[in-house]
Write an enzyme that holds these catalytic residues in place. Sequence first.
Site, short mmCIF file in Angstrom:
data_model
loop_
_atom_site.label_atom_id
_atom_site.label_comp_id
_atom_site.label_asym_id
_atom_site.label_seq_id
_atom_site.Cartn_x
_atom_site.Cartn_y
_atom_site.Cartn_z
NE ARG A 1 -3.69 0.25 2.58
CZ ARG A 1 -3.95 -0.48 3.66
NH1 ARG A 1 -3.23 -0.31 4.75
NH2 ARG A 1 -4.91 -1.36 3.65
CG HIS B 1 4.94 -8.02 5.26
ND1 HIS B 1 5.30 -8.13 6.59
CD2 HIS B 1 4.93 -6.69 4.99
CE1 HIS B 1 5.49 -6.93 7.10
NE2 HIS B 1 5.28 -6.04 6.16
CE1 TYR C 1 10.27 3.83 8.91
CE2 TYR C 1 9.53 1.59 8.52
CZ TYR C 1 9.32 2.95 8.42
OH TYR C 1 8.17 3.41 7.85
NE ARG D 1 5.22 1.61 15.25
CZ ARG D 1 5.39 1.03 14.08
NH1 ARG D 1 6.55 0.48 13.77
NH2 ARG D 1 4.41 0.96 13.20
CG HIS E 1 9.79 -1.71 11.27
ND1 HIS E 1 10.36 -2.60 10.39
CD2 HIS E 1 8.54 -1.47 10.81
CE1 HIS E 1 9.49 -2.88 9.43
NE2 HIS E 1 8.38 -2.23 9.66
#
Length: 679
Positions: A395, A425, A458, A559, A587
């Site tokens: 996205r 992913h 990150y 988080r 992350h």
Amino acid sequence: MQTEFFNRDVSWLSFNGRVLQEAERESLPVLERINFLSIYSSNLDEFYRVRMPVLQALNKLHNRKKHTSGAEVQADDLLQAQHLVQQQQEQYGRILTGSILPQLESKNIHLLYNKAFPQQIVQPVTDYFVSQVMAFLQPVTLAEGSTFFPENNKLYFLIQLQQEGGKEQLVALNIPSDDLPRFYSVTVQDDLFIVFLDDIIRYNLDKIFTPKINGCYSFKITRDAEFDFEDEYTGDLAEQLEKQLKKRDFGLATRYLYQPGLPLRILHNIATYLSLDEGSMIAGGVYHNLKDFASFPVNDTSLKVEKWPALRFTQLPETQSVLNNIGVKDYLLHTPYQSYDTILRFFNEAAIRPDVEEIYVSLYRVASDSKIVNALISAAKNGKKVNVLVELKARFDEANNIKWAKKLKAAGARLIYSAIALKVHAKIALVKLRNGNRMQYRGLLATGNFNENTARFYTDHILLTGNHNLLREMELLFIFLSKKQKPINAKVMPFQNLLVAQFNLQNRFMEFIDQEIANQQQGLPASIIIKMNNLEEEKLINKLYEASNAGVKIQLIVRSICRLVPGIEGQSENIMVTRIVDRYLEHGRVFIFGNNGNKQVYMGSSDWMNRNIYHRIEVCFPVHDEVLKQEVLQLIDLQLKDNTQAVHLDTQLNNIPVKQDKPAVRSQEQIYVLLKQKI
């Protein structure tokens, strides 16, 4: 007793409230506080694009329905989210006007926030308007049957004009913040004046319109960002995606944000002219898109935090081969504390070395100027077999990924696309080298994307390994993804080392938790420590509740979204949830199970979200090397001891500061110091 879960969207808004707390912190340098305001605004825009359409749709259902994920939907979820956003927006305004602007003023920096221009800057601002700004202005008259369609998250003015005879005319005027800087600065002696592009246009409206101007109000529209893919689409996926991308900015309006004071009758007219649901119309501030604070035109280092330069990864010296060294032992890189150059070297070596025959890699979000993809292009042109799984459905990165997919294909790389209903992913890369008659394997397994830009802020972990068992399983996964069929005997599970969503990931995590429950019941050491971005999936949460009830101590670092409710007697009294927000975005995903004193450590790409567990290919991997395992445990221990940037979630989703009854621990700073000592 009914099991309790937080609402996922309210939980996410709680996280964004934690971001706002950083903007509120007066001990933080003022430009850092402004940056947190920008992050908050950017996050909220994405919430309205991605999640608000879901809440609005669910709100039209009966008071209690089952969503497709299985999560119960409360009728007042939408109202609760809207109320929380309104509270945060009011807090945002107080922070900006009551604290940050005075702090800037003390440094002779004057952000003219809803203020008249001082006389000494009128001429340069006017000159800028007539020479630069006017070229981009496009007024459009609004009336019934108007074809004007405001673009997603673009800025506009709604202007009331009084024609001769008293007739009113409404005009929409764009604020071209995509073409010009949002802020314009003028220095007068020792004072720096900063003005919004919006106000430059507002001040000069009489140079555009001759009728009398009765009112000028800013507005923007946020639109639904979701795509509607055809599940059985058999054509070119990139082509279908490009068509969908063109439609994205024409999605359903989920928010019409307008400046307070806009007359109600005009608001009704606008709803009619632009085909808006009046329920999506929200009074905001004078200025919208305050994510543009990310480009605030002040670069005074004394108003920022001290930089932590990325550390050289000296375990793999620049003079030695990365691929050769990781054939001997494993290495673990921690970004952004340590330089990403080692990962770039991995891909660069693979592209040029003559003994490298084949490369596999999965790409989810890559840099717009990706050195990694350029290395893959060179590898393909150098005659190597390059197999790239480009996740076109990532996205907001779809267009960038399509761009790189075309370049890779043109260079001769073999492209692999995931199924429509399944995103890949996983963050994995495999290199195959020929050594005589044998093939050797080298690989990367990461918690974050192969993206050198996001690696600067990150926090992620990347395992560099030559472990044949791990990498052979990775190759099997690539074969499955390329052939769309499981590369196994039906009686044999192909993944004994890797945890792979759609295969064994959820079941293995359940087994790990069951083992801790059994150890606790037998009086053996038992504990669970998990760090992730989001925790939503109910089966895994219920298993954690079960472990808590058995007496297992569970420490979670989550988080963002967290549906698990900590601290409830008979459900979760042995669970603590920590949230850390600091200069870097947390992350990395890390999973630590006590295992009767012989701790098992896993890392990987997967959060415990419904999408990760049921609709994505994810990979989590073990850390076998004892030295690296101890390093991970040390880093996580520092985060659990954080009493500066950490908060604990209570049963009402409040961010409760950790008590500072011990010496101050700021985990990100101490991790940096720890890794610096290893140089």
